[in-house]
Design an enzyme around this catalytic site. Structure first.
Site, PDB file in Angstrom:
ATOM      1  N   ASP A  64       0.824  -1.205   0.000  1.00  0.00           N
ATOM      2  CA  ASP A  64       0.000   0.000   0.000  1.00  0.00           C
ATOM      3  C   ASP A  64       0.859   1.256   0.000  1.00  0.00           C
ATOM      4  OD1 ASP A  64      -2.266  -1.571   0.107  1.00  0.00           O
ATOM      5  OD2 ASP A  64      -2.477  -1.409   2.288  1.00  0.00           O
ATOM      6  N   ARG A  65       0.285   2.316  -0.500  1.00  0.00           N
ATOM      7  CA  ARG A  65       0.988   3.613  -0.549  1.00  0.00           C
ATOM      8  C   ARG A  65       1.470   4.046   0.831  1.00  0.00           C
ATOM      9  NH1 ARG A  65      -1.573   9.158  -3.186  1.00  0.00           N
ATOM     10  NH2 ARG A  65       0.164  10.538  -2.687  1.00  0.00           N
TER      11      ARG A  65
END
Length: 311
Positions: free
Chosen positions: A145-146
């Protein structure tokens, strides 16, 4: 030609030897420049993308010679101009390489940078690395995930991409994450076994929930250190579902600190975090040395504050 006009007719792609083994979503992200990721996922769901005349899913892997048909795409882009990758950003990322050989590069990704561009993000980790190294063939082997920091595997050769993705699919690569969660986790070790189902909100944002209709999902949890208001755990997902550690933490009453999607309403009296407290800390790959990344400074600072509160 602007990006709105570029994809208004049927588009065809043929998969070559360098692209074989890629997921169809990653393939399309890198080629449908300017098209939001949410729109690409919608095209796949609606059957507007076909591989060899067949409907596909986002995780479908491509083979040499596959014929990909993309139906006409009509949308109004929010921003036609993608910001270039600055030399400062590129060099900063190169300084975070923790392992490299002729086929594999592993980078310690900072929190806040997506692994690839799209959906309002002008560039991601993979685009920045291509710009920094001048190498056209760099492909993500997996994604995080970012907001998650830590180790990301990137292939420099098609054969490496295929080999390591096969190992991931066979659950032969062990990935361990450090997570700081709310509350005191009671068990020193536990296997969280809860099926997960991915769904979308009305705005197209992806979410995940525990339900018997979901896919089998297991995460091994080990307590590293307990505090008065939180726990540092080492979590090893035995399956590779979206947001798995985050949703499994919520399912046992211990959502991650700094998570604005899952469990942020859960009571917590400790120091707050500016981001999701999840860090990919270790990779154990057959035939490779163990690759590790220390807890980043912001998470170390939070641990120090939690310790001080516990005195």
């Amino acid at each position: 030609m602007n990006s709105t006009q570029q994809w208004q007719s049927v588009t065809w792609f043929e998969v070559d030897e360098h692209q074989a083994g890629q997921r169809i979503d990653n393939f399309l992200f890198s080629r449908l420049k300017g098209v939001p990721k949410s729109r690409i996922y919608r095209l796949m769901r609606e059957g507007q993308v076909r591989v060899n005349k067949k409907r596909i899913k986002a995780e479908t892997k491509l083979a040499i010679g596959d014929q990909i048909r993309v139906a006409p795409i009509r949308y109004e882009p929010k921003d036609e101009t993608a910001a270039p990758v600055s030399d400062k950003v590129a060099q900063s990322l190169l300084s975070r390489v923790v392992y490299e050989d002729e086929g594999l590069l592993v980078i310690n990704k900072p929190s806040g940078i997506a692994v690839h561009g799209g959906s309002g993000v002008s560039y991601g980790l993979i685009e920045a690395l291509r710009a920094a190294t001048g190498k056209k063939y760099l492909e993500l082997i997996h994604r995080i995930d970012r907001d998650t920091s830590g180790l990301v595997m990137i292939s420099k050769k098609r054969s490496t991409l295929k080999t390591l993705q096969d190992l991931l699919r066979e659950h032969k690569i062990k990935k361990t994450y450090a997570a700081i969660v709310k509350g005191q986790v009671a068990l020193d070790w536990q296997l969280v076994d809860a099926p997960l189902l991915r769904y979308e909100l009305a705005n197209g944002e992806r979410r995940v929930r525990v339900t018997k209709e979901g896919k089998p999902s297991q995460t091994e949890w080990k307590v590293a250190e307990r505090f008065r208001h939180g726990t540092l755990v080492h979590a090893s997902p035995l399956s590779g579902r979206t947001h798995q550690i985050r949703v499994h933490g919520l399912s046992i009453g211990h959502p991650l600190i700094g998570d604005d999607k899952y469990g942020h309403q859960t009571e917590y009296k400790g120091p707050e975090a500016r981001r999701l407290c999840l860090h990919a800390m270790r990779l154990e790959i057959p035939g490779f040395p163990v690759i590790e990344s220390a807890l980043p400074e912001d998470m170390q600072n939070l641990v120090a504050q939690l310790r001080a509160q516990s005195l």
